[in-house]
Design a protein around this motif. Structure first.
Motif, PDB file in Angstrom:
ATOM      1  N   ASP A 194       0.900  -1.121  -0.060  1.00 50.66           N
ATOM      2  CA  ASP A 194       0.012   0.050  -0.095  1.00 50.66           C
ATOM      3  C   ASP A 194       0.730   1.148   0.054  1.00 50.66           C
ATOM      4  O   ASP A 194       0.523   1.923  -0.760  1.00 50.66           O
ATOM      5  CB  ASP A 194      -0.991  -0.064   1.298  1.00 50.66           C
ATOM      6  CG  ASP A 194      -2.021  -1.084   1.080  1.00 50.66           C
ATOM      7  OD1 ASP A 194      -2.403  -1.353  -0.001  1.00 50.66           O
ATOM      8  OD2 ASP A 194      -2.695  -1.098   2.120  1.00 50.66           O
ATOM      9  N   SER A 195       1.904   1.218   0.863  1.00 46.99           N
ATOM     10  CA  SER A 195       2.890   2.248   0.538  1.00 46.99           C
ATOM     11  C   SER A 195       3.391   2.733  -0.493  1.00 46.99           C
ATOM     12  O   SER A 195       3.475   3.909  -0.928  1.00 46.99           O
ATOM     13  CB  SER A 195       3.989   2.198   1.924  1.00 46.99           C
ATOM     14  OG  SER A 195       4.715   3.344   1.982  1.00 46.99           O
ATOM     15  N   VAL A 196       3.852   1.722  -1.096  1.00 47.16           N
ATOM     16  CA  VAL A 196       4.478   1.663  -2.461  1.00 47.16           C
ATOM     17  C   VAL A 196       3.636   2.087  -3.674  1.00 47.16           C
ATOM     18  O   VAL A 196       3.944   3.032  -4.098  1.00 47.16           O
ATOM     19  CB  VAL A 196       5.369   0.543  -2.790  1.00 47.16           C
ATOM     20  CG1 VAL A 196       5.739   0.546  -4.438  1.00 47.16           C
ATOM     21  CG2 VAL A 196       6.384   0.051  -2.027  1.00 47.16           C
ATOM     22  N   ARG A 197       2.370   1.546  -3.520  1.00 49.74           N
ATOM     23  CA  ARG A 197       1.337   2.149  -4.451  1.00 49.74           C
ATOM     24  C   ARG A 197       1.047   3.449  -4.617  1.00 49.74           C
ATOM     25  O   ARG A 197       0.840   4.256  -5.258  1.00 49.74           O
ATOM     26  CB  ARG A 197       0.008   1.152  -4.361  1.00 49.74           C
ATOM     27  CG  ARG A 197       0.311  -0.311  -5.113  1.00 49.74           C
ATOM     28  CD  ARG A 197       0.354  -0.246  -6.485  1.00 49.74           C
ATOM     29  NE  ARG A 197       0.787  -1.692  -7.018  1.00 49.74           N
ATOM     30  CZ  ARG A 197       1.016  -1.966  -8.156  1.00 49.74           C
ATOM     31  NH1 ARG A 197       0.855  -1.016  -9.220  1.00 49.74           N
ATOM     32  NH2 ARG A 197       1.094  -3.104  -8.504  1.00 49.74           N
ATOM     33  N   GLY A 198       1.073   3.791  -2.762  1.00 48.30           N
ATOM     34  CA  GLY A 198       0.586   5.270  -2.684  1.00 48.30           C
ATOM     35  C   GLY A 198       1.664   6.322  -3.327  1.00 48.30           C
ATOM     36  O   GLY A 198       1.107   7.294  -3.807  1.00 48.30           O
TER      37      GLY A 198
END
Length: 252
Positions: free
Chosen positions: A64-68
């Protein structure tokens, strides 16, 4: 090849910081810096020459952090054409002692792989999923930092670090083969004894520089130079390679 937007992960210190500083001095691209260390990241961003650079706190082991990160870039209309993954963790025991296989817990093993291997996978996956690369064959570059320890079996590094960095080499070769037809070149660099904070925390007391044929420890800037080359037009026929940056410490 001109890169308008370059992502440098692990940019708060060590090799990542050296890469960011080297690219910023060229003033030919906009840098997107990311790291889990918010304070260190802010310091690097503030010190860079040029305008338009950005930083984002990103946990590379969290999807989720990377996609964010990539969602935020897309919302700004930015498409990155180059990615340099410069992060890694290498746990040591008390007093900098090496953690051997029998002392390696499953939790430790998984934590190291989550950052060193899964983090590279997630960053590369999100980078390659950008519309411009996927749909328009935007020429792109990926450079992933592995380690000489992955090739040598390591000496002071723990088995989890060695194995996770070996996985980075294999993943990079897979990307190079699968995405060459889309104009993507993917390579890894394998630093040897580089004088960074991570190296110093597990450095033995003896004179390790004496083991290096060129007679000195490497600097982060030495690795940054190799990464800059792999991002440059001069490396347009190099993909799937593992470039040794070790002063002759390991010779293939």
């Amino acid at each position: 090849m001109k890169h308008d937007v370059v992502i440098v992960s692990g940019a708060a210190g060590g090799i990542g910081r050296a890469v960011a500083e080297r690219l910023a001095r060229k003033q030919t691209c906009q840098l997107v810096l990311c790291d889990v260390d918010s304070q260190g990241l802010a310091g690097v961003l503030e010190s860079l020459p040029g305008a338009g650079h950005q930083s984002f706190v990103v946990d590379v082991g969290c999807e989720d952090s990377v996609r964010g990160l990539f969602d935020r870039l897309e919302s700004q209309g930015l498409q990155a054409s180059a990615l340099a993954n410069c992060f890694g963790i290498s746990p040591v025991g008390e007093n900098g002692d090496r953690i051997g296989l029998e002392q390696t817990s499953v939790d430790l093993w998984n934590r190291v792989f989550q950052v060193n291997s899964t983090g590279v996978f997630l960053m590369c996956q999100a980078f390659l999923s950008q519309r411009a690369i996927r749909d328009n064959n935007l020429p792109a570059r990926i450079v992933n930092v592995s380690s000489a320890a992955a090739q040598l079996g390591g000496y002071r590094s723990c088995p989890a670090y060695i194995a996770s960095k070996a996985a980075v080499i294999a993943l990079t070769k897979s990307i190079a083969r699968d995405y060459a037809e889309y104009g993507v070149l993917a390579n890894s660099v394998c630093p040897g004894l580089i004088d960074t904070q991570m190296f110093r925390q597990g450095c033995p007391s003896d004179n390790v520089a004496s083991r290096v044929p060129v007679g000195r420890l490497g600097e982060a800037e030495d690795v940054a130079g190799a990464i800059e080359f792999l991002l440059s037009p001069a490396a347009s026929y190099i993909t799937g390679a593992s470039i040794d940056v070790n002063g002759g410490y390991r010779m293939a």
